[in-house]
Design a protein around this motif. Structure first.
Motif, PDB file in Angstrom:
ATOM      1  N   SER A 115      25.480   4.817  -6.910  1.00 62.44           N
ATOM      2  CA  SER A 115      26.696   5.198  -6.529  1.00 62.44           C
ATOM      3  C   SER A 115      26.865   6.160  -7.703  1.00 62.44           C
ATOM      4  CB  SER A 115      28.008   4.536  -7.769  1.00 62.44           C
ATOM      5  OG  SER A 115      27.506   4.589  -8.933  1.00 62.44           O
ATOM      6  N   TRP A 116      27.650   7.513  -7.644  1.00 61.24           N
ATOM      7  CA  TRP A 116      27.285   8.622  -8.380  1.00 61.24           C
ATOM      8  C   TRP A 116      27.147   8.907  -9.508  1.00 61.24           C
ATOM      9  CZ3 TRP A 116      25.394  12.842  -6.029  1.00 61.24           C
ATOM     10  CH2 TRP A 116      24.892  13.079  -4.975  1.00 61.24           C
ATOM     11  N   LEU A 117      28.140   7.859  -9.921  1.00 63.51           N
ATOM     12  CA  LEU A 117      27.922   7.830 -11.791  1.00 63.51           C
ATOM     13  C   LEU A 117      27.083   7.332 -12.080  1.00 63.51           C
ATOM     14  CD1 LEU A 117      30.238   7.528 -13.768  1.00 63.51           C
ATOM     15  CD2 LEU A 117      30.390   5.575 -13.308  1.00 63.51           C
ATOM     16  N   ALA A 118      26.640   6.117 -10.916  1.00 66.02           N
ATOM     17  CA  ALA A 118      24.929   5.774 -11.503  1.00 66.02           C
ATOM     18  C   ALA A 118      23.920   6.909 -11.777  1.00 66.02           C
ATOM     19  CB  ALA A 118      24.783   4.790 -11.076  1.00 66.02           C
ATOM     20  N   ALA A 119      23.878   7.492 -10.903  1.00 59.92           N
ATOM     21  CA  ALA A 119      22.613   8.746 -10.420  1.00 59.92           C
ATOM     22  C   ALA A 119      23.273   9.529 -11.557  1.00 59.92           C
ATOM     23  CB  ALA A 119      23.031   9.368  -9.366  1.00 59.92           C
ATOM     24  N   ILE A 120      24.027  10.293 -12.184  1.00 55.28           N
ATOM     25  CA  ILE A 120      24.334  11.479 -13.065  1.00 55.28           C
ATOM     26  C   ILE A 120      24.041  11.111 -14.159  1.00 55.28           C
ATOM     27  CG2 ILE A 120      26.304  12.598 -13.739  1.00 55.28           C
ATOM     28  CD1 ILE A 120      27.835  12.572 -11.644  1.00 55.28           C
ATOM     29  N   SER A 121      24.320   9.869 -14.581  1.00 56.12           N
ATOM     30  CA  SER A 121      24.815   8.721 -16.215  1.00 56.12           C
ATOM     31  C   SER A 121      22.570   9.128 -16.509  1.00 56.12           C
ATOM     32  CB  SER A 121      24.647   7.517 -15.893  1.00 56.12           C
ATOM     33  OG  SER A 121      26.302   7.320 -15.963  1.00 56.12           O
ATOM     34  N   ALA A 137      11.720   8.287  -4.626  1.00 55.58           N
ATOM     35  CA  ALA A 137      11.712   9.327  -3.292  1.00 55.58           C
ATOM     36  C   ALA A 137      11.245   7.501  -2.808  1.00 55.58           C
ATOM     37  CB  ALA A 137      11.448  10.328  -2.616  1.00 55.58           C
ATOM     38  N   LEU A 138      10.117   7.113  -2.450  1.00 52.25           N
ATOM     39  CA  LEU A 138       9.360   6.153  -2.548  1.00 52.25           C
ATOM     40  C   LEU A 138      10.008   4.443  -2.179  1.00 52.25           C
ATOM     41  CD1 LEU A 138       5.697   7.097  -2.076  1.00 52.25           C
ATOM     42  CD2 LEU A 138       7.230   7.657  -0.045  1.00 52.25           C
ATOM     43  N   TYR A 139      10.006   4.530  -3.604  1.00 53.78           N
ATOM     44  CA  TYR A 139      10.001   2.896  -4.452  1.00 53.78           C
ATOM     45  C   TYR A 139      11.649   2.828  -4.810  1.00 53.78           C
ATOM     46  CZ  TYR A 139       5.636   3.197  -3.207  1.00 53.78           C
ATOM     47  OH  TYR A 139       4.146   3.282  -2.643  1.00 53.78           O
ATOM     48  N   TRP A 140      11.820   3.469  -6.181  1.00 53.35           N
ATOM     49  CA  TRP A 140      12.517   3.471  -7.169  1.00 53.35           C
ATOM     50  C   TRP A 140      13.443   4.693  -7.097  1.00 53.35           C
ATOM     51  CZ3 TRP A 140       7.572   2.655  -8.909  1.00 53.35           C
ATOM     52  CH2 TRP A 140       7.174   1.466  -9.433  1.00 53.35           C
ATOM     53  N   GLU A 141      14.816   4.487  -6.983  1.00 55.37           N
ATOM     54  CA  GLU A 141      15.899   5.501  -6.429  1.00 55.37           C
ATOM     55  C   GLU A 141      16.393   6.375  -7.850  1.00 55.37           C
ATOM     56  OE1 GLU A 141      20.299   6.463  -4.818  1.00 55.37           O
ATOM     57  OE2 GLU A 141      19.494   5.049  -4.716  1.00 55.37           O
ATOM     58  N   TRP A 142      16.352   5.204  -8.943  1.00 50.75           N
ATOM     59  CA  TRP A 142      16.535   5.672  -9.656  1.00 50.75           C
ATOM     60  C   TRP A 142      15.755   6.612 -10.747  1.00 50.75           C
ATOM     61  CZ3 TRP A 142      13.543   4.751 -14.325  1.00 50.75           C
ATOM     62  CH2 TRP A 142      11.960   3.911 -13.843  1.00 50.75           C
TER      63      TRP A 142
END
Length: 177
Positions: free
Chosen positions: A2-8, A70-75
């Motif tokens: 989610s965008w909230l998770a990405a921003i956090s 980018a390859l494995y872990w988006e976070w």
């Protein structure tokens, strides 16, 4: 994600970096990594410093974080963005504002003045021992930092430059960088 998770994650990494930068500055750059950092604390006429190698190392680590993210872990990609944003803030505040490598502006008031004063007090010591204000964005009260430096000098923990030498070194750096 989610965008909230990405921003956090991005904001969390950005905030974390000030604490990591403090630790790296105090224990690596003023420790076993002093060989690269020393010229940052001494007057010189060079455009670049060995100290700039730290930006290359940290930038390479950040690039690897982007790739693996980018390859494995988006976070990890979003954490890399936070690290990258901190690097931009660092470059503007530390290299630009404090050391005037990119622009000439001396703040007369507010938090920007406090940042400059705190970092000038960091450069008031001779050598890697002792010192104050190892962070780059969070600046403690300059009066408290001065008192801490005075105590370090009195106890023999740090050798502190006299204020005339500090002003001359600062003037030399501004005119030569």
């Amino acid at each position: 994600m989610s965008w909230l998770a990405a921003i956090s994650i991005t904001l969390g990494a950005l905030v974390f970096m000030e604490f990591f930068a403090w630790f790296a500055h105090k224990y690596i750059m003023h420790g076993f990594g002093w060989g690269w950092h020393r010229d940052h604390h001494e007057p010189h006429n060079n455009t670049f410093e060995k100290n700039d190698l730290y930006a290359t190392v940290f930038g390479t680590i950040d690039a690897a974080m982007y790739i693996f993210g980018a390859l494995y872990w988006e976070w990890l990609w979003w954490a890399a963005l936070g690290v990258n944003l901190y690097g931009v803030i660092y470059a503007i505040v530390h290299d630009g504002l404090v050391h005037q490598r990119f622009f000439k502006w001396v703040p007369k008031k507010g938090y920007a003045k406090r940042l400059v004063q705190a970092h000038k007090l960091h450069h008031a010591t001779i050598g890697k021992e002792g010192g104050v204000s190892f962070g780059f964005v969070i600046a403690r009260d300059p009066a408290k930092l001065k008192a801490e430096l005075k105590e370090q000098a009195k106890s023999g923990v740090a050798v502190v430059r006299d204020s005339k030498t500090v002003r001359e070194d600062a003037a030399n750096r501004v005119t030569t960088l």
